[in-house]
Enzyme design. Structure first.
Site, short mmCIF file in Angstrom:
data_model
loop_
_atom_site.label_atom_id
_atom_site.label_comp_id
_atom_site.label_asym_id
_atom_site.label_seq_id
_atom_site.Cartn_x
_atom_site.Cartn_y
_atom_site.Cartn_z
N ARG A 1 74.93 30.83 77.47
CA ARG A 1 75.81 30.95 76.31
C ARG A 1 77.22 31.37 76.73
NH1 ARG A 1 72.94 35.19 72.80
NH2 ARG A 1 72.54 35.91 74.91
N ASN B 1 70.99 31.45 71.29
CA ASN B 1 69.62 31.32 71.78
C ASN B 1 68.71 31.08 70.58
OD1 ASN B 1 70.18 31.76 74.47
ND2 ASN B 1 69.69 33.93 74.41
#
Length: 146
Positions: A71, A89
């Protein structure tokens, strides 16, 4: 060439300034005139459009993509490219999100998401969906969602 022939081959006052009076009619075939007119119309329709055109796409990346800073690297890459959107996520062990921006920049981001990723990640599959043209960006920047 005499004056009478020049006057006949020159565009009339009505024809001057139009896209289809590029050359005297005696020098161009009908197909060539049609091609020029159509090309001009396509160019003018693109230039005359004041609405910006952007691309939006949703994505889901599977593989070893959680716990490897995927990320963070995604957010960094998006900011480098100048695209907007988000990343997060999922409970399925994947990473998903949305990216928006100029078409070529979105395509670059799609490549990065599917082939590069973070240094420690292992991308098995990149799924892209809801790909569409938009006239306005829905986000001001690229963020990580929790």
């Amino acid at each position: 060439m005499d004056q009478a022939k020049l006057e006949r081959s020159a565009p009339s006052e009505a024809d001057r300034g139009t896209a289809c009076s590029v050359a005297p009619s005696s020098l161009m075939s009908s197909a060539a005139k049609l091609a020029i007119c159509l090309s001009f119309l396509v160019i003018m329709s693109n230039e005359g459009s004041t609405a910006a055109r952007f691309k939006s796409v949703d994505y889901e990346i599977s593989g070893q993509v959680q716990g490897v800073c995927f990320r963070m690297y995604t957010e960094d890459q998006a900011r480098k490219l100048g695209v907007v959107g988000w990343v997060r996520n999922t409970r399925r062990g994947t990473v998903d999100g949305q990216v928006q921006g100029k078409e070529e920049l979105v395509e670059s981001m799609k490549y990065w998401l599917s082939k590069v990723g973070s240094p420690s990640s292992r991308i098995h599959q990149a799924h892209f969906s809801n790909e569409k043209v938009i006239t306005k960006l829905e986000f001001g920047n690229f963020t990580t969602r929790y």
